[in-house]
Structure formats: C-alpha cells, structure tokens
Scaffold this active site. Structure first.
Site, PDB file in Angstrom:
ATOM      1  N   HIS A 123     -29.081   3.677   3.530  1.00 30.92           N
ATOM      2  CA  HIS A 123     -28.781   2.249   3.669  1.00 30.92           C
ATOM      3  C   HIS A 123     -27.273   2.027   3.594  1.00 30.92           C
ATOM      4  CE1 HIS A 123     -28.731  -2.011   2.132  1.00 30.92           C
ATOM      5  NE2 HIS A 123     -29.669  -2.120   3.023  1.00 30.92           N
ATOM      6  N   SER A 147     -34.470   0.755   9.466  1.00 24.81           N
ATOM      7  CA  SER A 147     -34.722   0.593   8.034  1.00 24.81           C
ATOM      8  C   SER A 147     -36.198   0.796   7.732  1.00 24.81           C
ATOM      9  CB  SER A 147     -34.263  -0.803   7.572  1.00 24.81           C
ATOM     10  OG  SER A 147     -34.912  -1.826   8.302  1.00 24.81           O
ATOM     11  N   ASP A 182     -24.488 -10.831  12.685  1.00 22.21           N
ATOM     12  CA  ASP A 182     -25.171  -9.847  11.834  1.00 22.21           C
ATOM     13  C   ASP A 182     -26.495 -10.467  11.423  1.00 22.21           C
ATOM     14  OD1 ASP A 182     -26.080  -8.033   9.969  1.00 22.21           O
ATOM     15  OD2 ASP A 182     -24.352  -8.186   8.634  1.00 22.21           O
ATOM     16  N   MET A 183     -27.568 -10.047  12.072  1.00 25.97           N
ATOM     17  CA  MET A 183     -28.844 -10.712  11.804  1.00 25.97           C
ATOM     18  C   MET A 183     -30.007  -9.728  11.841  1.00 25.97           C
ATOM     19  SD  MET A 183     -29.412 -12.747  15.379  1.00 25.97           S
ATOM     20  CE  MET A 183     -29.743 -11.852  16.915  1.00 25.97           C
ATOM     21  N   ALA A 184     -30.985  -9.995  10.989  1.00 17.92           N
ATOM     22  CA  ALA A 184     -32.212  -9.209  10.962  1.00 17.92           C
ATOM     23  C   ALA A 184     -33.198  -9.777  11.976  1.00 17.92           C
ATOM     24  CB  ALA A 184     -32.824  -9.256   9.566  1.00 17.92           C
ATOM     25  N   LYS A 234     -40.437 -11.810  19.992  1.00 18.16           N
ATOM     26  CA  LYS A 234     -39.017 -11.522  20.199  1.00 18.16           C
ATOM     27  C   LYS A 234     -38.442 -10.736  19.024  1.00 18.16           C
ATOM     28  CE  LYS A 234     -38.240 -15.604  23.103  1.00 18.16           C
ATOM     29  NZ  LYS A 234     -37.468 -16.849  23.294  1.00 18.16           N
ATOM     30  N   GLY A 315     -20.318 -16.287  12.332  1.00 22.58           N
ATOM     31  CA  GLY A 315     -19.499 -15.618  11.332  1.00 22.58           C
ATOM     32  C   GLY A 315     -18.530 -16.531  10.609  1.00 22.58           C
TER      33      GLY A 315
END
Length: 362
Positions: A123, A147, A182-184, A234, A315
């Site tokens: 990680h 992950s 930066d996104m999950a 998606k 951001g």
C-alpha cells in the site's frame, strides 16, 4: 460520536519527526522513513486523514509479522528507453512508488514519456503525493494501483475488486492551480470507514452494505460487508481496469489476490502503474501553461447551480485544506494520538505531542 470540539492538533513538523523516528525504530532506513513520513503527512495536510499517519500501526503490525520488509530495496529493469519494470521486493509501497515515479520522470525528460510497472509492492497511501512528485518535476502523470478486495463486481455480491484509486495530474500556468485527480471507484475510499471505526462515528447510508447485503451506517458492519461502487457498472469497470494495469500487466496479484494493508498474515503483492509525460511535447511550456490557466478559469467561473457558492478545480479543495493545516496544525481525535503513542511506547520513541503540549514545554 466525536465532535470537532474533541479534536487536538499536531504540527506537520512534529508529525514528520514522530513518523520518521517510529519507522527507523522498526529497521526502516532514514531515507526510506523520510519518504514514508512525508507522504503520510501530506495526506493529513490535504485532508485525506484516512491515508495519513494513523495508518502507522497497521504498517508496523505487518513489519512485526514479517509480511512487509522494512529494509528491502526495489530493483529496476529497463526494457526500452521509455519503459521500465520495478520489483519492489516487498518494500513499502511508498518507497517503490517514489523510485518508480523518479525513473518515469527521468525517462520523460529525455524521451517525452516514461512508464514504470511495479510488482511485489505494498500500500502506498494517498495517490496524490505521487502525482505531486511528478508536478514538482514539471510533468503530467498517471498513477494507478490495485488493492485488496472490497467491492463486488457489477451484478455480484461478494468482495472481489479493490477500491483501487485512479489518479492523474497536470501542472498549472501562472494564474491557475494544478489539476490533481485522485479518486476511488467506490462511493468513498474504504479508509473513511476505518476512520469512522477509530473515531466512533457512523457512516452515511449509501456507502456500504453489511454482510447480509443490507444498507448500513455502522462502519464495523460495513467492513464485514462490501463497499458500493460509484455509478454502478462504471465504478465496477474502473476497479477492473485498475487490476488490469496494476496487477495483470505488472506480474503482481490481481482478481482478489491482493492482501489488505490491515492483514498482517500474508504478503500484500500490490501492483502499480506509473506514467510521467513532458509538457512541451506538442507546444511550448508557456503555451501549455496558458491553456491550463484558461481551463482553470473557465471551470471555476462557470455559472453556478442554485445553492452552490463556489466551483473548485480538481484538487483545489485539498490545496486550501493544506494551507489551513500548515497554519493551524493537523486535527486528530485524542484516541488516534493515544494509539500512535502506544506504538512509540513499545519502541522507546518520543511521544507524538499535540500543539498544546508542545507549547506547554516551551
């Protein structure tokens, strides 16, 4: 539930000192400890408390159990002038990603683009710090990782795909702000559920399902169940895409095979995919900057919907949070500081002190 009034604040400098000392006490080299510390504190500064120094106990548990190597050195193999493969050798993901992005940047300086695939890693926290590494070098970037299982595939019900973040960045010109995405692929990062457990908070409905497939606001039940993908199919497709580029391509674990950073029983075998791109491939740097400024101004000055006070560039919220926390300190609940100091007690490291206690010593 915790309230803002129960927060204590820690200075960024104190957080970096503490983290570096704690890691070096666990056989991490000073250089590598500094890389990890700055990445974790950067997450706290940007408001991503889920990926900050409160992650330290889980990392240390993995070192103690022998499933994360604190002193491993990643090895890089160059395949073409613009493509390299890095074996992390089970080092900290922070160390591997830092080395991989450095290699990608150096290739891009000469050839315009650099790509590094990383295997056998761990990680690496918040992806945005690696994007920032490229921004600091004046580069655009893509940062992918896979992950541990947390999401069902669309139409399924069990944990299979990770909440693997997709990240990208582009430098600004003279008037705008850099773009950092930066996104999950989940509604929220799973780390927010762990944070809710630590802080004794509930989670909003719509984040997760319990082990019986029912909506829950209990974070402990959510960890036993599954996270929900953003946008249904998606988000599920993005999670699969992260597994292709980070796991399948690199030679690391994939298809549910990555171990959780909270699992101290086995090697994680995380994979990453890192790309750096020069700004002046197709135009001058100045022209690129002007075009980015135009994009920034067009976005933030767009006509606002009813009830919206301000529109932010991707951001920008995090950058403003960082400015505030650099001034005021990083907020924690006392139980989080106590947990970190328990780790310090085990190794004889000086305790993490809040700003109030630091001032009291003066």
């Amino acid at each position: 539930m915790s309230s803002p009034n129960s927060y204590v604040h820690v200075s960024p400098a104190a957080a970096i000192r503490f983290t570096t000392a704690l890691l070096t006490a666990h056989s991490v080299s000073p250089k590598d400890a500094s890389i990890v510390a700055h990445a974790l504190v950067e997450a706290d500064l940007r408001g991503h408390d889920t990926h900050g120094i409160t992650r330290l106990p889980s990392y240390i548990a993995r070192i103690r159990s022998g499933v994360l190597s604190p002193s491993a050195t990643p090895t890089l193999r160059q395949f073409t002038p613009v493509v390299a493969h890095l074996d992390a050798n089970n080092a900290f993901g922070f160390v591997a990603a830092h080395a991989g992005m450095n290699a990608a940047i150096e290739m891009a300086r000469t050839y315009g683009i650099g790509m590094v695939s990383v295997k056998h890693s761990n990680h690496f926290g918040m992806s945005a710090w690696i994007v920032q590494q490229a921004l600091d070098a004046g580069m655009l970037s893509f940062v992918f990782t896979n992950s541990s299982p947390a999401l069902p595939v669309y139409g399924g019900k069990g944990k299979l795909m990770g909440v693997s973040p997709i990240a990208a960045g582009a430098p600004a010109g003279k008037r705008g702000k850099p773009m950092i995405v930066d996104m999950a692929p989940s509604v929220v990062a799973r780390g927010k559920v762990y944070k809710a457990v630590r802080r004794g908070e509930r989670i909003p409905e719509g984040w997760a399902l319990d082990k019986n497939g029912k909506p829950t606001t209990d974070p402990k039940e959510a960890l036993e169940g599954v996270m929900l993908a953003m946008g249904g199919p998606k988000g599920s497709a993005l999670a699969v895409m992260m597994d292709v580029f980070s796991g399948v391509l690199s030679g690391s674990a994939f298809a549910g095979g990555v171990a959780s950073p909270y699992d101290a029983s086995r090697v994680a075998d995380v994979g990453h995919f890192l790309v750096a791109i020069k700004l002046d491939l197709f135009m001058s740097r100045d022209e690129f900057g002007e075009r980015m400024d135009t994009l920034y101004e067009t976005v933030v000055r767009a006509e606002r919907a009813e009830g919206v006070e301000r529109i932010y560039f991707p951001g920008e919220v995090e950058l403003e949070t960082k400015e505030k926390r650099l001034r005021e300190g990083i907020p924690f609940v006392q139980t989080e500081v106590d947990a970190l100091n328990e780790e310090a007690k085990e190794t004889g490291v000086e305790y993490l002190r809040t700003i109030a206690k630091e001032r009291a010593r003066i």
